[in-house]
Motif scaffolding. Sequence first.
Motif, PDB file in Angstrom:
ATOM      1  N   ASP A   1       3.499  85.159  -7.195  1.00 24.89           N
ATOM      2  CA  ASP A   1       2.140  85.589  -6.915  1.00 24.89           C
ATOM      3  C   ASP A   1       1.935  85.496  -5.399  1.00 24.89           C
ATOM      4  OD1 ASP A   1       1.856  85.501  -9.701  1.00 24.89           O
ATOM      5  OD2 ASP A   1       1.172  83.414  -9.628  1.00 24.89           O
TER       6      ASP A   1
ATOM      7  N   GLN B   1      -0.825  81.179  -5.415  1.00 21.15           N
ATOM      8  CA  GLN B   1      -1.014  80.425  -6.659  1.00 21.15           C
ATOM      9  C   GLN B   1      -1.890  79.221  -6.385  1.00 21.15           C
ATOM     10  OE1 GLN B   1       2.844  79.201  -8.139  1.00 21.15           O
ATOM     11  NE2 GLN B   1       2.662  80.583  -9.872  1.00 21.15           N
TER      12      GLN B   1
ATOM     13  N   ASP C   1       4.314  89.837  -9.509  1.00 22.35           N
ATOM     14  CA  ASP C   1       3.575  89.199 -10.593  1.00 22.35           C
ATOM     15  C   ASP C   1       2.080  89.213 -10.224  1.00 22.35           C
ATOM     16  OD1 ASP C   1       3.419  88.039 -13.146  1.00 22.35           O
ATOM     17  OD2 ASP C   1       3.317  86.040 -12.290  1.00 22.35           O
ATOM     18  N   GLY C   2       1.434  88.067 -10.085  1.00 21.04           N
ATOM     19  CA  GLY C   2       0.001  88.065  -9.824  1.00 21.04           C
ATOM     20  C   GLY C   2      -0.340  88.225  -8.349  1.00 21.04           C
TER      21      GLY C   2
ATOM     22  N   ASP D   1      -3.333  83.654  -8.835  1.00 18.62           N
ATOM     23  CA  ASP D   1      -3.370  83.060 -10.165  1.00 18.62           C
ATOM     24  C   ASP D   1      -3.863  81.621 -10.064  1.00 18.62           C
ATOM     25  OD1 ASP D   1      -2.353  85.444 -11.062  1.00 18.62           O
ATOM     26  OD2 ASP D   1      -0.498  84.619 -11.887  1.00 18.62           O
TER      27      ASP D   1
HETATM   28 CA    CA Z   1       1.866  84.241 -11.871  1.00 16.67          CA
END
Ligand code: CA
Length: 446
Positions: free
Chosen positions: A218, A221, A258-259, A262
């Motif tokens: 991410d 995070q 991914d994110g 998050d």
């Molecule tokens: Ca993630």
Amino acid sequence: MSAAIAVAGALLVAGPAGASPNPAADPTAQTTQTPLERQVLPAGNGWASEGTGTTGGSAAEAANVYDVSSKAELLAAFAAGSQAKIIRIHGSINANTAADGSPLTCESYAEGTGYSLAQYLHDFDPETYGRDQEPAGPQEDARRLAAAKQAKTIRWDIPSNTTIVGATPDSSITGAALRINGAGNVIVRNLTLRDAADCFPAWDPTDGTEGNWNSEYDLLQVINKATHVWIDHSAFTDAPNLDSAQPLYFGRPYQVHDGAVDVTNGSDLVTMSYNRFSEHDKLLLIGSTDSPTRGDPGKLRVTIHHNVFENVGQRAPRVRFGQVDVYNNHFEVTEDSKIPYKYSLGAGFSSHLYAEANAFTLPAGIDAADIIGRYKGTAITTIANAVNGKITDLRAEYNAAAAPADQLAEDTSWTPTLRTQVHPAQAVPAQLKDSTGPVFTAGGNL
Ligand code: CA
Ligand code: CA
């Protein structure tokens, strides 16, 4: 770090803030003249203002003001520990670089591990390997080895009591997987974070009906019981390395991201304001598991207000457990978006999403009923949101299109109180047009 620049940073502080020697000690002493890196989260501005509030490194002594323009200088500032500190980023910093500053490629990380994408694709082709078990064997071992080398290079933890800001309009960090990991009282402002690409996505044939490529990183995070985090006027994007430019392998998109942000594992009290999120699929995951074992019940309280979400695929946010207040944001999907749109507001297990006065600008083919996604949630509150300029009952639209088992009730369990002014939804797109993401004015203030 340049001593001369550090002194300049200190002088800036002594100037406009001079009337208030220690602005962080008394948040009410903050004025519009306070340099942005010395500002604290105002009282009542979202969940991060709860309790002790969020001051970051605003009260840093001059010796703890770091002006950094390289990865090595940035990591040295992070390593300085948890005393109040200000980190000012100058120019662009690339995480995928060696200690001497030379660029590292995916091939550099794979070197010596035996990993080869071609061999990985050969070994785990669902046509021969099957779809009922996750990859195991020499190529999966090699992938993990190579991935560990990249993680060690690009995963950086921001310590407690830190304010990190972009010092110039071109300030950015590319390729880093930043974390606020078990830390508290952190402010991130005026900074562009982009493209935390994973060189080594993992094939999971059991993810969904057709399998999926999953990536690890991410952009930021907030994890492991991190608390009191204010993310403001920053920009988060995959550009220019969009997943849509990646090939399909095994018929599935080779997603390397991914994110964006998050918030997981018992983290709590986060305010995200005036950020620009663009060109990204899975955006804001709040809670990563339905299980209570990571300390999520009662935590994961996040306020998301006055942000722009442009061409975002899903999870804006997707919530489990937390009381999450989403107001006065503009969600925009353009006709030519390269990110497939799935939904915006995800009602996950035991979630408490409160969405008020947001504006949605959607092209033909995406309907008001598509805005909510249900992922084991049972309730949601939606009030006075606008879709293409028209006030729309998002929950009613969702329920009208959903199967009986997927209906969402109104969430009567809480009402947000930690809010700044709430504007009418129809005014939000114009209000946010030029006021989100990094903003620089003549005096360096917001
Ligand atoms: Ca993630
Ligand atoms: Ca998976």
